[in-house]
Design a protein around this motif. Structure first.
Motif, mmCIF file in Angstrom:
data_model
loop_
_atom_site.group_PDB
_atom_site.id
_atom_site.type_symbol
_atom_site.label_atom_id
_atom_site.label_comp_id
_atom_site.label_asym_id
_atom_site.label_seq_id
_atom_site.Cartn_x
_atom_site.Cartn_y
_atom_site.Cartn_z
ATOM 1 N N HIS A 298 45.452 42.573 28.572
ATOM 2 C CA HIS A 298 44.207 43.335 28.407
ATOM 3 C C HIS A 298 43.103 42.815 29.326
ATOM 4 C CE1 HIS A 298 43.235 40.015 25.684
ATOM 5 N NE2 HIS A 298 41.969 40.351 25.818
ATOM 6 N N LEU A 299 43.060 41.515 29.596
ATOM 7 C CA LEU A 299 42.071 40.995 30.534
ATOM 8 C C LEU A 299 42.334 41.495 31.950
ATOM 9 C CD1 LEU A 299 41.622 37.287 29.364
ATOM 10 C CD2 LEU A 299 40.070 39.222 28.988
ATOM 11 N N CYS A 300 43.604 41.733 32.264
ATOM 12 C CA CYS A 300 43.962 42.267 33.582
ATOM 13 C C CYS A 300 43.397 43.675 33.748
ATOM 14 C CB CYS A 300 45.473 42.261 33.779
ATOM 15 S SG CYS A 300 46.203 40.595 33.754
ATOM 16 N N GLU A 301 43.448 44.470 32.697
ATOM 17 C CA GLU A 301 42.890 45.820 32.754
ATOM 18 C C GLU A 301 41.376 45.765 32.970
ATOM 19 O OE1 GLU A 301 44.764 48.526 33.026
ATOM 20 O OE2 GLU A 301 46.455 47.137 32.910
ATOM 21 N N ASP A 302 40.716 44.837 32.278
ATOM 22 C CA ASP A 302 39.267 44.653 32.475
ATOM 23 C C ASP A 302 38.975 44.241 33.912
ATOM 24 O OD1 ASP A 302 38.975 45.197 29.763
ATOM 25 O OD2 ASP A 302 38.624 43.095 29.196
ATOM 26 N N ALA A 303 39.798 43.342 34.465
ATOM 27 C CA ALA A 303 39.601 42.858 35.832
ATOM 28 C C ALA A 303 39.791 43.986 36.849
ATOM 29 C CB ALA A 303 40.556 41.706 36.122
ATOM 30 N N LYS A 304 40.755 44.860 36.617
ATOM 31 C CA LYS A 304 40.973 46.004 37.524
ATOM 32 C C LYS A 304 39.732 46.891 37.559
ATOM 33 C CE LYS A 304 45.928 46.201 36.639
ATOM 34 N NZ LYS A 304 47.017 47.020 36.091
ATOM 35 N N ALA A 305 39.153 47.154 36.400
ATOM 36 C CA ALA A 305 37.950 47.981 36.338
ATOM 37 C C ALA A 305 36.787 47.285 37.055
ATOM 38 C CB ALA A 305 37.583 48.272 34.881
ATOM 39 N N LEU B 171 37.006 45.070 39.537
ATOM 40 C CA LEU B 171 37.251 45.129 40.985
ATOM 41 C C LEU B 171 36.962 46.517 41.534
ATOM 42 C CD1 LEU B 171 40.427 42.939 41.589
ATOM 43 C CD2 LEU B 171 38.031 42.386 42.014
ATOM 44 N N ASP B 172 37.294 47.543 40.775
ATOM 45 C CA ASP B 172 36.977 48.908 41.217
ATOM 46 C C ASP B 172 35.464 49.082 41.387
ATOM 47 O OD1 ASP B 172 39.591 49.824 41.417
ATOM 48 O OD2 ASP B 172 39.606 50.701 39.404
ATOM 49 N N ARG B 173 34.686 48.511 40.458
ATOM 50 C CA ARG B 173 33.225 48.604 40.574
ATOM 51 C C ARG B 173 32.728 47.846 41.805
ATOM 52 N NH1 ARG B 173 33.763 48.055 34.939
ATOM 53 N NH2 ARG B 173 33.380 45.799 35.013
ATOM 54 N N VAL B 174 33.270 46.671 42.046
ATOM 55 C CA VAL B 174 32.845 45.851 43.184
ATOM 56 C C VAL B 174 33.163 46.548 44.501
ATOM 57 C CG1 VAL B 174 33.314 43.697 44.432
ATOM 58 C CG2 VAL B 174 32.939 43.646 41.953
ATOM 59 N N VAL B 175 34.388 47.031 44.656
ATOM 60 C CA VAL B 175 34.755 47.642 45.940
ATOM 61 C C VAL B 175 34.074 48.993 46.147
ATOM 62 C CG1 VAL B 175 36.925 46.365 46.088
ATOM 63 C CG2 VAL B 175 36.931 48.690 45.139
ATOM 64 N N ALA B 176 33.614 49.625 45.071
ATOM 65 C CA ALA B 176 32.841 50.859 45.224
ATOM 66 C C ALA B 176 31.523 50.567 45.941
ATOM 67 C CB ALA B 176 32.576 51.494 43.859
ATOM 68 N N VAL B 177 31.020 49.351 45.786
ATOM 69 C CA VAL B 177 29.782 48.936 46.438
ATOM 70 C C VAL B 177 30.052 48.435 47.858
ATOM 71 C CG1 VAL B 177 27.889 47.256 46.365
ATOM 72 C CG2 VAL B 177 28.659 48.368 44.256
ATOM 73 N N GLY C 275 33.014 48.636 49.770
ATOM 74 C CA GLY C 275 33.938 49.349 50.642
ATOM 75 C C GLY C 275 35.206 48.569 50.945
ATOM 76 N N ASP C 276 35.351 47.395 50.348
ATOM 77 C CA ASP C 276 36.566 46.601 50.537
ATOM 78 C C ASP C 276 37.726 47.233 49.768
ATOM 79 O OD1 ASP C 276 35.956 44.005 52.069
ATOM 80 O OD2 ASP C 276 34.297 44.105 50.639
ATOM 81 N N ARG C 277 38.892 46.640 49.950
ATOM 82 C CA ARG C 277 40.095 47.083 49.234
ATOM 83 C C ARG C 277 40.643 45.916 48.428
ATOM 84 N NH1 ARG C 277 43.918 50.330 53.194
ATOM 85 N NH2 ARG C 277 45.043 50.247 51.254
ATOM 86 N N TRP C 278 41.405 46.250 47.391
ATOM 87 C CA TRP C 278 42.086 45.201 46.649
ATOM 88 C C TRP C 278 43.523 45.620 46.394
ATOM 89 C CZ3 TRP C 278 43.910 45.739 41.562
ATOM 90 C CH2 TRP C 278 43.418 46.832 40.819
ATOM 91 N N GLU C 279 44.373 44.600 46.225
ATOM 92 C CA GLU C 279 45.777 44.838 45.911
ATOM 93 C C GLU C 279 46.129 44.059 44.653
ATOM 94 O OE1 GLU C 279 48.197 43.463 49.132
ATOM 95 O OE2 GLU C 279 47.556 41.392 48.926
ATOM 96 N N GLU C 280 47.174 44.496 44.007
ATOM 97 C CA GLU C 280 47.621 43.859 42.772
ATOM 98 C C GLU C 280 48.992 43.233 42.998
ATOM 99 O OE1 GLU C 280 48.506 45.101 38.114
ATOM 100 O OE2 GLU C 280 47.832 46.609 39.537
ATOM 101 N N LYS C 281 49.164 42.024 42.466
ATOM 102 C CA LYS C 281 50.464 41.361 42.481
ATOM 103 C C LYS C 281 50.798 40.979 41.051
ATOM 104 C CE LYS C 281 50.478 39.597 47.153
ATOM 105 N NZ LYS C 281 50.622 38.429 48.017
ATOM 106 N N ASP C 282 51.977 41.399 40.624
ATOM 107 C CA ASP C 282 52.473 41.145 39.277
ATOM 108 C C ASP C 282 53.316 39.867 39.302
ATOM 109 O OD1 ASP C 282 53.797 41.199 36.832
ATOM 110 O OD2 ASP C 282 54.404 43.291 37.002
ATOM 111 N N VAL C 283 53.066 38.959 38.365
ATOM 112 C CA VAL C 283 53.840 37.719 38.312
ATOM 113 C C VAL C 283 55.253 37.924 37.787
ATOM 114 C CG1 VAL C 283 51.795 36.252 38.040
ATOM 115 C CG2 VAL C 283 53.024 37.021 36.014
ATOM 116 N N THR C 284 55.498 39.060 37.159
ATOM 117 C CA THR C 284 56.807 39.316 36.571
ATOM 118 C C THR C 284 57.892 39.228 37.635
ATOM 119 O OG1 THR C 284 55.779 40.801 34.973
ATOM 120 C CG2 THR C 284 58.179 40.946 35.207
#
Length: 84
Positions: free
Chosen positions: A16-23, A25-31, A33-42
């Motif tokens: 659930h903290l990962c979902e909060d972090a995604k949101a 990061l979306d807010r940050v990059v909206a300001v 213009g950067d991009r972000w990628e996700e890496k799953d530890v699984t």
């Protein structure tokens, strides 16, 4: 995922903290213009060993910027401040 992303979010499904972090990061990059990628530890033993107990983890330019919660103001500052 794109290799030109300055931000990487290390996650795992069902975090659930990962979902909060995604949101956040979306807010940050909206300001910025950067991009972000996700890496799953699984299934990635190295990522699991390095980050498994502290997810989510934010990397900025490949270096750990923070974990558990995204410090949005600090991240915005670090993304927009020229590096010496």
């Amino acid at each position: 995922m794109s290799s030109d992303a300055r931000l990487t979010l290390i996650t795992r499904p069902g975090c659930h903290l990962c979902e909060d972090a995604k949101a956040a990061l979306d807010r940050v990059v909206a300001v910025t213009g950067d991009r972000w990628e996700e890496k799953d530890v699984t299934g990635d033993l190295e990522l699991e060993r390095d980050y498994g107990e502290r997810l989510p983890v934010v990397l900025l330019d490949g270096k750990e910027h923070g974990y558990w919660r995204v410090e949005e103001e600090r991240l915005l500052r670090d993304l927009t401040t020229p590096q010496l």
